[in-house]
Enzyme design. Sequence first.
Site, PDB file in Angstrom:
ATOM      1  N   GLY A  57      77.587  43.957 -37.902  1.00  0.00           N
ATOM      2  CA  GLY A  57      76.172  44.202 -36.909  1.00  0.00           C
ATOM      3  C   GLY A  57      76.498  43.076 -35.786  1.00  0.00           C
ATOM      4  N   GLU A  59      81.055  41.967 -42.484  1.00  0.00           N
ATOM      5  CA  GLU A  59      81.893  43.089 -42.515  1.00  0.00           C
ATOM      6  C   GLU A  59      81.653  43.671 -40.892  1.00  0.00           C
ATOM      7  OE1 GLU A  59      80.609  45.366 -46.665  1.00  0.00           O
ATOM      8  OE2 GLU A  59      79.353  45.713 -44.596  1.00  0.00           O
ATOM      9  N   PRO A  60      82.159  42.810 -39.987  1.00  0.00           N
ATOM     10  CA  PRO A  60      82.237  43.377 -38.785  1.00  0.00           C
ATOM     11  C   PRO A  60      83.197  44.121 -38.277  1.00  0.00           C
ATOM     12  CG  PRO A  60      83.474  41.170 -38.967  1.00  0.00           C
ATOM     13  CD  PRO A  60      82.979  41.651 -40.400  1.00  0.00           C
ATOM     14  N   GLY A  61      82.625  45.115 -37.409  1.00  0.00           N
ATOM     15  CA  GLY A  61      83.452  46.247 -36.780  1.00  0.00           C
ATOM     16  C   GLY A  61      83.740  46.153 -35.474  1.00  0.00           C
ATOM     17  N   ARG A  62      82.413  46.453 -34.881  1.00  0.00           N
ATOM     18  CA  ARG A  62      82.284  46.391 -33.342  1.00  0.00           C
ATOM     19  C   ARG A  62      82.822  45.113 -32.630  1.00  0.00           C
ATOM     20  NH1 ARG A  62      78.867  49.796 -30.821  1.00  0.00           N
ATOM     21  NH2 ARG A  62      77.361  50.328 -32.810  1.00  0.00           N
ATOM     22  N   CYS A  86      83.360  72.440 -22.339  1.00  0.00           N
ATOM     23  CA  CYS A  86      82.355  73.489 -21.957  1.00  0.00           C
ATOM     24  C   CYS A  86      81.110  73.202 -22.630  1.00  0.00           C
ATOM     25  CB  CYS A  86      82.965  74.904 -22.346  1.00  0.00           C
ATOM     26  SG  CYS A  86      82.241  76.170 -21.869  1.00  0.00           S
ATOM     27  N   TYR A 136      83.837  52.956 -32.622  1.00  0.00           N
ATOM     28  CA  TYR A 136      83.239  54.226 -32.756  1.00  0.00           C
ATOM     29  C   TYR A 136      83.748  55.322 -31.535  1.00  0.00           C
ATOM     30  CZ  TYR A 136      80.968  50.993 -36.109  1.00  0.00           C
ATOM     31  OH  TYR A 136      80.738  49.919 -37.126  1.00  0.00           O
TER      32      TYR A 136
HETATM   33  C1  PLP Z   1      77.859  48.824 -44.525  1.00  0.00           C
HETATM   34  C2  PLP Z   1      78.526  48.686 -43.022  1.00  0.00           C
HETATM   35  N1  PLP Z   1      78.910  47.697 -43.052  1.00  0.00           N
HETATM   36  C3  PLP Z   1      79.515  47.117 -41.778  1.00  0.00           C
HETATM   37  C4  PLP Z   1      79.374  47.817 -40.704  1.00  0.00           C
HETATM   38  C5  PLP Z   1      79.845  47.552 -39.141  1.00  0.00           C
HETATM   39  O1  PLP Z   1      78.853  47.229 -38.517  1.00  0.00           O
HETATM   40  P1  PLP Z   1      79.473  46.791 -36.824  1.00  0.00           P
HETATM   41  O2  PLP Z   1      80.404  47.356 -36.549  1.00  0.00           O
HETATM   42  O3  PLP Z   1      78.187  46.813 -36.050  1.00  0.00           O
HETATM   43  O4  PLP Z   1      79.907  45.360 -37.140  1.00  0.00           O
HETATM   44  C6  PLP Z   1      78.418  49.056 -40.616  1.00  0.00           C
HETATM   45  C7  PLP Z   1      78.115  49.771 -39.433  1.00  0.00           C
HETATM   46  O5  PLP Z   1      77.112  50.137 -39.330  1.00  0.00           O
HETATM   47  C8  PLP Z   1      78.113  49.280 -41.988  1.00  0.00           C
HETATM   48  O6  PLP Z   1      77.141  50.593 -42.324  1.00  0.00           O
END
Ligand code: PLP
Length: 475
Positions: free
Chosen positions: A249, A310-313, A393, A432
């Site tokens: 997050g 658990e960072p993604g973004r 479209c 995303y």
């Molecule tokens: C359980 C969980 N972990 C990690 C993430 C990754 O979040 P972010 O990409 O904002 O770091 C998410 C995304 O919402 C999630 O649902």
Amino acid sequence: MSKDWQIENFPDVRNNQLHIDGVSAVELANAHGTPLFVFSERRIRHNIDRLKRAGQVIDRPLKLCYAAKAMSTIGILRAVKDADCDIEVNSGGELYKALEAGFRGDQIIFNGTSKEIWELEGAIDAEIYAIQVDSVVELAMIEETAKRLSKRANVSLRLVPEIESATHHGLQTALLTSKFGMMPDEALECFRQYKDSPHIDLAGIHLHIGSQNPSPGAYAEALEVLFVNLHKIYNETGLALSHINLGGGFPVNYVANDEVANSFTDDRREMLSADFEPKDAIGNAWQTMRRAAESANAAHLLENITLLLEPGRSIIADAGVLLTSVRNIKQRPIARTEECDNRPLTTDHWLLTDAGFNLTLSMVTYNWYYHLVSASRAGEEHDFAYKLAGPLCDGGDVYFDIEGSGRLPSHRRLPRGVELGEILALLNCGAYTLSQASQYNSRALPAVVLVRTNGKPELIRRRDELKDLLLNEIY
Ligand SMILES: Cc1ncc(COP(=O)(O)O)c(C=O)c1O
């Protein structure tokens, strides 16, 4: 003159063109066609190193697990693994990709609300670090599956502790009204019930506040909640857990400059331009939790704890840009005079691109803002107002808020005189986007280039061919 969206080498302007780690975006577009995703391995490493600094401000080990759902092309997963980062998956498909990319079982954690038996089998078989359990029912399924396989499953229970964040509703995940996880009392009951199971290793507890969380203080609140539960579980079951997982997050600043910022309402500006150091938020949260542990005479519970994130973004968003070509141009009188940049507008100059919401779904679902620049003329003044739309479209396939609620700017600013074939770039587009892409309108999924740390661009996904559209069709 330096542009306000430039970051170090990536992206920047050379010879009037957008460059990605020293490679011309226009040359990449010419070589591979558009739409085209371009990622920087250097930026991925930079972002992972930044997050790892959180490990320096806590006195326990930090385990960083990249949230694969943000972007899961294998070449990117390998770049993440090579940067010494573990992985979080959300489906049997992502688990398969993680293993294929070379992650070991002990580097993988598995979230998800609706796991199927074959997915649980795969996770247990691969002896992953933790299956994050979403419900009481799921835990029973996991035990049954592990027993059948004569294995032991490592699990962590996902809590919904009622922590609110000022992000988009669809990105909030720690509220009772959200679909995720179990209530703390249910989790406690699970610990009681399964603590002596020969097939379950109750290793940790988990929560995730939400994505693009603008408030660093929420991490302190979350870690305190985790500690309260850790303590309660110990007091009532005697179990001392080995990890706590704070989710992801961490935000990315999507807003390139004051002008863009001023076009948003306060709450959207706060969310889209959120920017804080993960290290500071985690350091503060850790101290808050330590104090709570000490005043409860329970600091010993932290002695063997590993902290998971658990960072993604925050790893992948600003490491990726989406290149798109202008495929059509038109002008249209505006029925009612609109104001843009304090100028009366009577004519809309439309640019129709080859990248629509098939590639940037959140632009319509969450009205997400991606800053747009001309890659062909990146160094020029971006001072002319255009109306932008994609190729689908579908009337909703536009780069502004079709409902007219002002959640996205109604016009984008680019250099004057944009022509057919000009290459544009949507910045901060790594998270995303491709992972949510679809073949809507039978549009081929695009190619992906990764610019390696040595500055060499490498194709890591080829563009779909027409025959790929029929891959699984039976006719
Ligand atoms: C359980 C969980 N972990 C990690 C993430 C990754 O979040 P972010 O990409 O904002 O770091 C998410 C995304 O919402 C999630 O649902």
